[in-house]
Design a protein around this motif. Structure first.
Motif, PDB file in Angstrom:
ATOM      1  N   TYR A 189     -12.987   1.674  -0.205  1.00  0.00           N
ATOM      2  CA  TYR A 189     -14.307   1.880   0.393  1.00  0.00           C
ATOM      3  C   TYR A 189     -15.326   1.845  -0.735  1.00  0.00           C
ATOM      4  CZ  TYR A 189     -11.869   3.458   4.596  1.00  0.00           C
ATOM      5  OH  TYR A 189     -11.069   3.530   5.697  1.00  0.00           O
ATOM      6  N   GLU A 190     -16.323   0.982  -0.581  1.00  0.00           N
ATOM      7  CA  GLU A 190     -17.296   0.828  -1.667  1.00  0.00           C
ATOM      8  C   GLU A 190     -18.623   0.352  -1.094  1.00  0.00           C
ATOM      9  OE1 GLU A 190     -15.693  -0.516  -5.475  1.00  0.00           O
ATOM     10  OE2 GLU A 190     -17.183  -2.111  -5.398  1.00  0.00           O
ATOM     11  N   ILE A 191     -19.718   0.891  -1.625  1.00  0.00           N
ATOM     12  CA  ILE A 191     -21.054   0.458  -1.220  1.00  0.00           C
ATOM     13  C   ILE A 191     -21.862   0.142  -2.474  1.00  0.00           C
ATOM     14  CG2 ILE A 191     -23.194   1.045  -0.023  1.00  0.00           C
ATOM     15  CD1 ILE A 191     -21.613   3.013   1.671  1.00  0.00           C
ATOM     16  N   TRP A 192     -22.418  -1.055  -2.496  1.00  0.00           N
ATOM     17  CA  TRP A 192     -23.285  -1.472  -3.585  1.00  0.00           C
ATOM     18  C   TRP A 192     -24.700  -1.681  -3.051  1.00  0.00           C
ATOM     19  CZ3 TRP A 192     -22.300  -1.999  -8.764  1.00  0.00           C
ATOM     20  CH2 TRP A 192     -20.960  -1.898  -9.157  1.00  0.00           C
ATOM     21  N   ARG A 193     -25.661  -1.049  -3.682  1.00  0.00           N
ATOM     22  CA  ARG A 193     -27.057  -1.207  -3.293  1.00  0.00           C
ATOM     23  C   ARG A 193     -27.717  -2.228  -4.211  1.00  0.00           C
ATOM     24  NH1 ARG A 193     -29.006   3.843  -0.975  1.00  0.00           N
ATOM     25  NH2 ARG A 193     -27.854   2.813   0.697  1.00  0.00           N
ATOM     26  N   CYS A 194     -28.314  -3.235  -3.607  1.00  0.00           N
ATOM     27  CA  CYS A 194     -28.930  -4.323  -4.353  1.00  0.00           C
ATOM     28  C   CYS A 194     -30.412  -4.365  -3.991  1.00  0.00           C
ATOM     29  CB  CYS A 194     -28.277  -5.663  -3.972  1.00  0.00           C
ATOM     30  SG  CYS A 194     -26.463  -5.635  -3.919  1.00  0.00           S
ATOM     31  N   ARG A 195     -31.260  -4.058  -4.956  1.00  0.00           N
ATOM     32  CA  ARG A 195     -32.684  -4.076  -4.659  1.00  0.00           C
ATOM     33  C   ARG A 195     -33.493  -4.166  -5.944  1.00  0.00           C
ATOM     34  NH1 ARG A 195     -34.561   0.818  -1.386  1.00  0.00           N
ATOM     35  NH2 ARG A 195     -36.587  -0.139  -1.809  1.00  0.00           N
ATOM     36  N   LYS A 196     -34.724  -4.613  -5.791  1.00  0.00           N
ATOM     37  CA  LYS A 196     -35.646  -4.697  -6.908  1.00  0.00           C
ATOM     38  C   LYS A 196     -36.509  -3.451  -6.900  1.00  0.00           C
ATOM     39  CE  LYS A 196     -39.050  -7.860  -8.951  1.00  0.00           C
ATOM     40  NZ  LYS A 196     -39.719  -9.186  -8.785  1.00  0.00           N
ATOM     41  N   ASP A 219     -38.185  -5.800  -0.371  1.00  0.00           N
ATOM     42  CA  ASP A 219     -38.010  -7.200  -0.019  1.00  0.00           C
ATOM     43  C   ASP A 219     -36.613  -7.681  -0.422  1.00  0.00           C
ATOM     44  OD1 ASP A 219     -40.568  -7.206   0.905  1.00  0.00           O
ATOM     45  OD2 ASP A 219     -41.417  -8.358  -0.760  1.00  0.00           O
ATOM     46  N   LEU A 220     -35.877  -8.180   0.544  1.00  0.00           N
ATOM     47  CA  LEU A 220     -34.527  -8.725   0.357  1.00  0.00           C
ATOM     48  C   LEU A 220     -33.523  -7.683  -0.126  1.00  0.00           C
ATOM     49  CD1 LEU A 220     -35.296 -12.237  -1.197  1.00  0.00           C
ATOM     50  CD2 LEU A 220     -34.868 -11.666   1.192  1.00  0.00           C
ATOM     51  N   ALA A 221     -33.901  -6.394  -0.067  1.00  0.00           N
ATOM     52  CA  ALA A 221     -32.950  -5.349  -0.449  1.00  0.00           C
ATOM     53  C   ALA A 221     -31.755  -5.371   0.505  1.00  0.00           C
ATOM     54  CB  ALA A 221     -33.624  -3.984  -0.405  1.00  0.00           C
ATOM     55  N   MET A 222     -30.568  -5.115  -0.015  1.00  0.00           N
ATOM     56  CA  MET A 222     -29.375  -5.149   0.823  1.00  0.00           C
ATOM     57  C   MET A 222     -28.294  -4.253   0.261  1.00  0.00           C
ATOM     58  SD  MET A 222     -28.173  -9.017  -0.203  1.00  0.00           S
ATOM     59  CE  MET A 222     -28.474  -9.599  -1.878  1.00  0.00           C
ATOM     60  N   ASP A 223     -27.405  -3.836   1.156  1.00  0.00           N
ATOM     61  CA  ASP A 223     -26.216  -3.077   0.788  1.00  0.00           C
ATOM     62  C   ASP A 223     -24.992  -3.937   1.068  1.00  0.00           C
ATOM     63  OD1 ASP A 223     -27.698  -0.899   0.089  1.00  0.00           O
ATOM     64  OD2 ASP A 223     -27.268   0.260   1.898  1.00  0.00           O
ATOM     65  N   ILE A 224     -24.093  -4.001   0.098  1.00  0.00           N
ATOM     66  CA  ILE A 224     -22.805  -4.663   0.287  1.00  0.00           C
ATOM     67  C   ILE A 224     -21.771  -3.569   0.527  1.00  0.00           C
ATOM     68  CG2 ILE A 224     -21.029  -6.118  -0.756  1.00  0.00           C
ATOM     69  CD1 ILE A 224     -23.219  -7.420  -2.444  1.00  0.00           C
ATOM     70  N   VAL A 225     -21.119  -3.601   1.673  1.00  0.00           N
ATOM     71  CA  VAL A 225     -20.193  -2.546   2.077  1.00  0.00           C
ATOM     72  C   VAL A 225     -18.785  -3.126   2.192  1.00  0.00           C
ATOM     73  CG1 VAL A 225     -19.658  -0.788   3.800  1.00  0.00           C
ATOM     74  CG2 VAL A 225     -22.052  -1.416   3.348  1.00  0.00           C
ATOM     75  N   LEU A 226     -17.865  -2.546   1.449  1.00  0.00           N
ATOM     76  CA  LEU A 226     -16.467  -2.970   1.480  1.00  0.00           C
ATOM     77  C   LEU A 226     -15.640  -1.919   2.196  1.00  0.00           C
ATOM     78  CD1 LEU A 226     -16.164  -3.980  -2.296  1.00  0.00           C
ATOM     79  CD2 LEU A 226     -16.991  -5.395  -0.408  1.00  0.00           C
ATOM     80  N   THR A 227     -14.837  -2.324   3.162  1.00  0.00           N
ATOM     81  CA  THR A 227     -13.909  -1.432   3.861  1.00  0.00           C
ATOM     82  C   THR A 227     -12.539  -2.096   3.873  1.00  0.00           C
ATOM     83  OG1 THR A 227     -14.093  -2.308   6.116  1.00  0.00           O
ATOM     84  CG2 THR A 227     -15.860  -0.827   5.366  1.00  0.00           C
ATOM     85  N   PRO A 228     -11.504  -1.407   4.353  1.00  0.00           N
ATOM     86  CA  PRO A 228     -10.175  -2.032   4.365  1.00  0.00           C
ATOM     87  C   PRO A 228     -10.088  -3.310   5.188  1.00  0.00           C
ATOM     88  CG  PRO A 228      -9.993   0.335   4.634  1.00  0.00           C
ATOM     89  CD  PRO A 228     -11.450   0.010   4.731  1.00  0.00           C
ATOM     90  N   LEU A 229     -10.967  -3.487   6.169  1.00  0.00           N
ATOM     91  CA  LEU A 229     -10.856  -4.637   7.070  1.00  0.00           C
ATOM     92  C   LEU A 229     -12.046  -5.585   7.038  1.00  0.00           C
ATOM     93  CD1 LEU A 229      -9.355  -2.910  10.239  1.00  0.00           C
ATOM     94  CD2 LEU A 229      -8.152  -4.201   8.469  1.00  0.00           C
ATOM     95  N   THR A 230     -13.140  -5.171   6.425  1.00  0.00           N
ATOM     96  CA  THR A 230     -14.335  -6.014   6.455  1.00  0.00           C
ATOM     97  C   THR A 230     -15.107  -5.964   5.143  1.00  0.00           C
ATOM     98  OG1 THR A 230     -15.758  -4.245   7.322  1.00  0.00           O
ATOM     99  CG2 THR A 230     -14.667  -5.668   8.952  1.00  0.00           C
ATOM    100  N   VAL A 231     -15.904  -6.990   4.964  1.00  0.00           N
ATOM    101  CA  VAL A 231     -16.957  -7.021   3.952  1.00  0.00           C
ATOM    102  C   VAL A 231     -18.244  -7.276   4.732  1.00  0.00           C
ATOM    103  CG1 VAL A 231     -17.953  -8.262   2.001  1.00  0.00           C
ATOM    104  CG2 VAL A 231     -15.475  -7.894   2.112  1.00  0.00           C
ATOM    105  N   SER A 232     -19.245  -6.435   4.551  1.00  0.00           N
ATOM    106  CA  SER A 232     -20.486  -6.614   5.293  1.00  0.00           C
ATOM    107  C   SER A 232     -21.687  -6.487   4.368  1.00  0.00           C
ATOM    108  CB  SER A 232     -20.590  -5.604   6.439  1.00  0.00           C
ATOM    109  OG  SER A 232     -20.620  -4.283   5.949  1.00  0.00           O
ATOM    110  N   VAL A 233     -22.759  -7.151   4.770  1.00  0.00           N
ATOM    111  CA  VAL A 233     -24.010  -7.115   4.016  1.00  0.00           C
ATOM    112  C   VAL A 233     -25.125  -6.818   5.016  1.00  0.00           C
ATOM    113  CG1 VAL A 233     -25.537  -8.340   2.431  1.00  0.00           C
ATOM    114  CG2 VAL A 233     -23.088  -8.884   2.471  1.00  0.00           C
ATOM    115  N   THR A 234     -25.873  -5.759   4.771  1.00  0.00           N
ATOM    116  CA  THR A 234     -26.967  -5.378   5.663  1.00  0.00           C
ATOM    117  C   THR A 234     -28.206  -5.053   4.837  1.00  0.00           C
ATOM    118  OG1 THR A 234     -26.336  -3.041   5.619  1.00  0.00           O
ATOM    119  CG2 THR A 234     -25.371  -4.400   7.364  1.00  0.00           C
TER     120      THR A 234
END
Length: 240
Positions: free
Chosen positions: A41-48, A53-68
């Motif tokens: 389980y991991e969450i990466w926050r990507c933002r300036k 603007d264009l800020a996003m979180d990359i979320v890793l779970t055992p079954l999915t990779v998601s970007v919101t």
């Protein structure tokens, strides 16, 4: 930075790199580990800093990779980590793992025109193979579509099913490119002309917006991995 990994469409790659200038990548959560050593389980926050603007979180779970975030949501049905999202094959493999509800496609006019060329070339070859060989138009000479049409129009009219098939293929080939706007409309026209659709290839592609988001998420994942690799190298040098 591993420049050998910077593959893909240069237009979308350069735009993603430009859009991510000044971004900070912060791991805000991480626990557990998978067999490949990637946190389960991991969450990466990507933002300036200073803007969303264009800020996003990359979320890793055992079954999915998601970007919101400030992009359309991307959800991938994979049991992988950042290595998946940072991969080279964006337009086929990474896009292929995207959940259906996140996909959006549009008509690929280059692929459609190749299909039109293929149909006309095959019919001309069946009836007038010698003329086609003399013209030197091969079945991969897509840039000579206009030459193929001119050749087909100059040939004598025939009779029977083969001649009807050639006439239908020529009708299809001479339509203005704007004659259809969707894959469904193209299929419908093929049916009207009584042309076979059973062996037709893919004539859609991801929309420009979706490609922009995919490359943006991909570039973010790559920069996170590049930063991690650089930190590991610096620690190794410090310990030496």
């Amino acid at each position: 930075m591993n420049h050998m990994r910077r593959a893909g469409n240069p237009f979308y790659r350069e735009r993603a790199q430009r859009d991510l200038q000044g971004f900070k990548f912060t791991k805000v959560f991480g626990s557990g580990s998978s067999t490949e050593g990637t946190p389960r389980y991991e969450i990466w926050r990507c933002r300036k800093p200073g803007t969303s603007d264009l800020a996003m979180d990359i979320v890793l779970t055992p079954l999915t990779v998601s970007v919101t975030g400030d992009i359309d949501p991307l959800v991938f049905q994979v049991s992988r980590g950042l290595d998946f999202l940072a991969g080279n094959d964006i337009e086929y493999y990474i896009h292929g793992k995207l959940s259906p509800e996140c996909k959006s496609v549009e008509l690929d006019r280059d692929a459609m025109n190749r299909d039109r060329f293929d149909r006309l070339h095959a019919e001309v070859d069946d009836l007038h193979g010698a003329a086609l060989a003399e013209a030197g138009i091969k079945d991969t000479d897509y840039e000579r579509f206009a030459d193929l049409i001119a050749l087909a129009e100059s040939l004598p009219e025939g009779e029977g099913e083969a001649a009807r098939a050639l006439e239908a293929a020529l009708d299809l080939a001479t339509r203005d490119e704007s004659f259809v706007g969707t894959e469904h409309e193209y299929y419908h026209l093929l049916g009207e002309l009584d042309l076979d659709t059973s062996d037709m290839g893919q004539i859609t592609k991801p929309t420009d917006t979706l490609m922009t988001w995919l490359y943006l998420a991909n570039e973010a994942a790559r920069q996170i991995l590049d930063d991690a690799a650089l930190s590991a190298t610096e620690l190794a040098h410090a310990a030496a």
